[in-house]
Design a protein around this motif. Structure first.
Motif, PDB file in Angstrom:
ATOM      1  N   GLU A 148       0.888  -1.480  -0.092  1.00  0.00           N
ATOM      2  CA  GLU A 148      -0.106  -0.049   0.144  1.00  0.00           C
ATOM      3  C   GLU A 148       0.876   1.093  -0.071  1.00  0.00           C
ATOM      4  O   GLU A 148       0.380   2.296  -0.596  1.00  0.00           O
ATOM      5  N   LEU A 149       1.984   1.186   0.759  1.00  0.00           N
ATOM      6  CA  LEU A 149       2.848   2.508   0.669  1.00  0.00           C
ATOM      7  C   LEU A 149       3.485   2.698  -0.622  1.00  0.00           C
ATOM      8  O   LEU A 149       3.451   3.833  -1.101  1.00  0.00           O
ATOM      9  N   TYR A 150       3.890   1.655  -1.202  1.00  0.00           N
ATOM     10  CA  TYR A 150       4.539   1.733  -2.643  1.00  0.00           C
ATOM     11  C   TYR A 150       3.392   2.329  -3.609  1.00  0.00           C
ATOM     12  O   TYR A 150       3.563   2.871  -4.653  1.00  0.00           O
ATOM     13  N   ASP A 151       2.105   1.810  -3.388  1.00  0.00           N
ATOM     14  CA  ASP A 151       1.067   2.164  -4.323  1.00  0.00           C
ATOM     15  C   ASP A 151       0.849   3.778  -4.148  1.00  0.00           C
ATOM     16  O   ASP A 151       0.620   4.331  -5.132  1.00  0.00           O
ATOM     17  N   LYS A 152       0.710   4.242  -2.877  1.00  0.00           N
ATOM     18  CA  LYS A 152       0.628   5.541  -2.732  1.00  0.00           C
ATOM     19  C   LYS A 152       1.719   6.598  -3.137  1.00  0.00           C
ATOM     20  O   LYS A 152       1.664   7.598  -3.526  1.00  0.00           O
ATOM     21  N   ASN A 153       2.978   6.003  -3.112  1.00  0.00           N
ATOM     22  CA  ASN A 153       4.241   6.673  -3.329  1.00  0.00           C
ATOM     23  C   ASN A 153       5.141   5.768  -3.975  1.00  0.00           C
ATOM     24  O   ASN A 153       5.803   5.236  -3.274  1.00  0.00           O
ATOM     25  N   PRO A 154       5.047   5.523  -5.238  1.00  0.00           N
ATOM     26  CA  PRO A 154       6.058   4.738  -5.840  1.00  0.00           C
ATOM     27  C   PRO A 154       7.621   5.056  -5.530  1.00  0.00           C
ATOM     28  O   PRO A 154       8.564   4.327  -5.757  1.00  0.00           O
ATOM     29  N   ASN A 155       7.704   6.506  -5.510  1.00  0.00           N
ATOM     30  CA  ASN A 155       9.199   6.771  -5.397  1.00  0.00           C
ATOM     31  C   ASN A 155       9.600   7.024  -3.781  1.00  0.00           C
ATOM     32  O   ASN A 155      11.014   7.714  -3.760  1.00  0.00           O
ATOM     33  N   ILE A 156       8.897   6.364  -2.877  1.00  0.00           N
ATOM     34  CA  ILE A 156       9.325   6.311  -1.569  1.00  0.00           C
ATOM     35  C   ILE A 156      10.756   5.640  -1.297  1.00  0.00           C
ATOM     36  O   ILE A 156      10.797   4.491  -1.987  1.00  0.00           O
ATOM     37  N   ILE A 164      12.124 -10.359   8.453  1.00  0.00           N
ATOM     38  CA  ILE A 164      12.179 -11.338   7.297  1.00  0.00           C
ATOM     39  C   ILE A 164      10.914 -10.779   6.131  1.00  0.00           C
ATOM     40  O   ILE A 164      11.356 -10.676   5.095  1.00  0.00           O
ATOM     41  N   THR A 165       9.806 -10.509   6.592  1.00  0.00           N
ATOM     42  CA  THR A 165       8.738 -10.204   5.720  1.00  0.00           C
ATOM     43  C   THR A 165       9.240  -8.795   5.081  1.00  0.00           C
ATOM     44  O   THR A 165       8.758  -8.393   3.882  1.00  0.00           O
ATOM     45  N   ILE A 166       9.798  -7.973   5.925  1.00  0.00           N
ATOM     46  CA  ILE A 166       9.920  -6.564   5.539  1.00  0.00           C
ATOM     47  C   ILE A 166      10.832  -6.381   4.334  1.00  0.00           C
ATOM     48  O   ILE A 166      10.577  -5.829   3.429  1.00  0.00           O
ATOM     49  N   PHE A 167      12.013  -7.248   4.575  1.00  0.00           N
ATOM     50  CA  PHE A 167      12.868  -6.932   3.526  1.00  0.00           C
ATOM     51  C   PHE A 167      12.588  -8.043   2.363  1.00  0.00           C
ATOM     52  O   PHE A 167      13.014  -7.455   1.283  1.00  0.00           O
ATOM     53  N   THR A 168      12.000  -8.976   2.593  1.00  0.00           N
ATOM     54  CA  THR A 168      11.494  -9.848   1.512  1.00  0.00           C
ATOM     55  C   THR A 168      10.255  -9.068   0.651  1.00  0.00           C
ATOM     56  O   THR A 168      10.475  -9.095  -0.578  1.00  0.00           O
ATOM     57  N   SER A 169       9.729  -8.472   1.251  1.00  0.00           N
ATOM     58  CA  SER A 169       8.361  -7.443   0.575  1.00  0.00           C
ATOM     59  C   SER A 169       9.123  -6.466  -0.179  1.00  0.00           C
ATOM     60  O   SER A 169       8.934  -5.910  -1.466  1.00  0.00           O
ATOM     61  N   ILE A 170      10.048  -5.586   0.443  1.00  0.00           N
ATOM     62  CA  ILE A 170      11.112  -4.607  -0.365  1.00  0.00           C
ATOM     63  C   ILE A 170      11.628  -5.198  -1.592  1.00  0.00           C
ATOM     64  O   ILE A 170      11.551  -4.492  -2.621  1.00  0.00           O
ATOM     65  N   ALA A 171      12.294  -6.426  -1.552  1.00  0.00           N
ATOM     66  CA  ALA A 171      13.012  -6.858  -2.285  1.00  0.00           C
ATOM     67  C   ALA A 171      12.002  -7.456  -3.656  1.00  0.00           C
ATOM     68  O   ALA A 171      12.198  -7.068  -4.881  1.00  0.00           O
ATOM     69  N   ILE A 172      10.850  -7.786  -3.367  1.00  0.00           N
ATOM     70  CA  ILE A 172       9.945  -8.280  -4.278  1.00  0.00           C
ATOM     71  C   ILE A 172       9.034  -6.859  -5.054  1.00  0.00           C
ATOM     72  O   ILE A 172       8.888  -7.132  -6.239  1.00  0.00           O
ATOM     73  N   LEU A 173       8.796  -6.269  -4.030  1.00  0.00           N
ATOM     74  CA  LEU A 173       7.763  -5.173  -4.696  1.00  0.00           C
ATOM     75  C   LEU A 173       8.446  -3.867  -5.223  1.00  0.00           C
ATOM     76  O   LEU A 173       7.812  -3.135  -5.647  1.00  0.00           O
ATOM     77  N   LYS A 174       9.807  -3.736  -4.948  1.00  0.00           N
ATOM     78  CA  LYS A 174      10.610  -2.744  -5.483  1.00  0.00           C
ATOM     79  C   LYS A 174      11.438  -3.172  -6.404  1.00  0.00           C
ATOM     80  O   LYS A 174      12.275  -4.273  -6.034  1.00  0.00           O
ATOM     81  N   LYS A 175      11.894  -2.603  -7.484  1.00  0.00           N
ATOM     82  CA  LYS A 175      12.670  -3.361  -8.397  1.00  0.00           C
ATOM     83  C   LYS A 175      14.176  -3.087  -7.906  1.00  0.00           C
ATOM     84  O   LYS A 175      15.150  -3.964  -8.322  1.00  0.00           O
ATOM     85  N   HIS A 176      14.632  -1.989  -7.286  1.00  0.00           N
ATOM     86  CA  HIS A 176      15.953  -1.780  -6.872  1.00  0.00           C
ATOM     87  C   HIS A 176      16.193  -2.506  -5.547  1.00  0.00           C
ATOM     88  O   HIS A 176      15.385  -3.105  -4.897  1.00  0.00           O
ATOM     89  N   LYS A 177      17.669  -2.548  -5.335  1.00  0.00           N
ATOM     90  CA  LYS A 177      17.732  -3.535  -4.157  1.00  0.00           C
ATOM     91  C   LYS A 177      17.670  -2.840  -2.979  1.00  0.00           C
ATOM     92  O   LYS A 177      17.231  -1.904  -2.623  1.00  0.00           O
ATOM     93  N   ILE A 178      17.586  -3.834  -1.904  1.00  0.00           N
ATOM     94  CA  ILE A 178      17.262  -2.942  -0.518  1.00  0.00           C
ATOM     95  C   ILE A 178      18.409  -2.473  -0.061  1.00  0.00           C
ATOM     96  O   ILE A 178      19.402  -2.551  -0.151  1.00  0.00           O
TER      97      ILE A 178
END
Length: 386
Positions: A287-295, A369-383
């Motif tokens: 939801e955070l990425y949907d509201k602000n893709p550049n976050i 684990i879920t935080i870093f997994t979600s960032i890695a999957i939901l955002k194209k750039h690296k954690i």
């Protein structure tokens, strides 16, 4: 800012007021209403499907008394003289008289009411006349169906289409459980079946409820990783201590090694809480990425940690209360027999505390684990990159 958010919400609300529900939603609601009415009708007329005689209570006459139990305590008693009508079988339509004694604790007896349906045993003579009748148990299927219908109505009212998907996932998981039981009865290894079943639980539940997307994938990975990590920690600690402090007296009736069954319980009990945490975290990040893709990732991690910390405490308490609530009857029984609370905790609650502790460890580990997994999957750039 608050005013702008309120105006935005009211605008969306006004836009949705005039919308008509789609045909799929209406069809689902109609089907569920028909199924609910059919189930209520079925349980009201299903006496002939039972092999045991069933009687419906028409009147009760009561008188009270007191009785001294083995510990010297006085317990109120109630003697019931019951008139009932047989609902099925050879003697259908006959009236019978029954006697029932119920205690205040109702440990081994029933407190019956008018219109209750009960299973009975009948004795008859050569002339096909009833000579004696005895109460066996209460017929409870009506209450179960009522509760199921209430649950379905509430989950649909609150959850809408997501609630319907949750119901579908529950049905699928029940089918998986029965499949595991069937395979186990044919000689398959219970541990392997439980691990496979747990993985299927996670995948089926999350895919059905949340759909096929990156958010679901990150929640699945987070759940599996959190559960596996907590099980490894538990296994290492227990092995190093050689099962010291863990008592399996309540599992003495099992025909399988209690240690193996205990680990299976840990897996099943732990993954439920971890799955809840994982989908909450991944949904929030999505939801955070949907509201602000550049976050940037730092802001995502900070927000997700705040959410995880809020959920962590309540979920740990949920596990503790869930495990301890199942032991309340035996705790009360042991206290009534004069056993000290330290003995009860050490002998009878060691497994419950261990289950709750390991489950809480899994919940805590699943958050990062879920935080870093979600960032890695939901955002194209690296954690860690902005």
């Amino acid at each position: 800012m608050t005013k702008n958010l309120l105006n935005k919400y009211l605008f969306k609300l006004d836009a949705n007021i005039g919308k008509q529900p789609n045909k799929k939603t209406v069809l689902i609601i109609l089907i569920l209403i028909v199924v609910s009415l059919a189930s209520l009708f079925f349980i009201s007329t299903n006496e002939n499907l039972y092999g045991n005689p069933i009687a419906k209570i028409t009147s009760i006459t009561e008188n009270e008394s007191k009785e001294e139990n083995s510990t010297g305590k006085i317990e109120p008693m109630k003697n019931q003289k019951i008139e009932a009508i047989i609902m099925n079988g050879t003697f259908k339509g006959n009236s019978i008289e029954l006697n029932n004694t119920t205690s205040f604790s109702q440990v081994n007896d029933l407190d019956l009411k008018v219109n209750d349906e009960i299973f009975i045993s009948l004795q008859s003579n050569d002339n096909n006349e009833i000579t004696s009748a005895k109460i066996l148990d209460l017929k409870r299927d009506k209450n179960v169906i009522y509760m199921i219908n209430i649950f379905i109505a509430l989950i649909l009212l609150v959850g809408g289409i997501k609630g319907f998907k949750s119901l579908v996932s529950v049905v699928v998981n029940i089918l998986i459980v029965f499949s595991i039981i069937g395979l186990f009865s044919k000689g398959y290894d219970l541990a392997i079946l439980s691990i496979i079943g747990s993985i299927l639980f996670i995948i089926a539940s999350l895919f059905i409820v949340s759909g096929k997307n990156k958010k679901t994938a990150s929640a699945i990975i987070g759940t599996l990783a959190g559960t596996l990590t907590s099980m490894l920690i538990a296994g290492i600690v227990i092995k190093l201590n050689n099962w010291s402090g863990i008592h399996f007296e309540e599992m003495e009736f099992l025909t399988h090694p209690p240690e193996k069954i205990f680990f299976i319980e840990l897996i099943i009990g732990t993954l439920g809480g971890i799955m809840d945490i994982a989908i909450s975290i991944s949904s929030a990040i999505d939801e955070l990425y949907d509201k602000n893709p550049n976050i940037d990732s730092k802001s995502i991690i900070k927000s997700a940690r705040e959410i995880g910390q809020d959920i962590m405490g309540t979920m740990s308490n949920t596990l503790v209360f869930a495990y301890l609530s199942g032991s309340m009857p035996i705790i009360l029984l042991l206290l009534r027999n004069g056993l000290p609370i330290t003995y009860i905790i050490n002998i009878n609650l060691s497994l419950e505390f261990m289950r709750a502790l390991i489950g809480s460890i899994g919940i805590v580990l699943s958050i990062p684990i879920t935080i870093f997994t979600s960032i890695a999957i939901l955002k194209k750039h690296k954690i860690g990159e902005a």
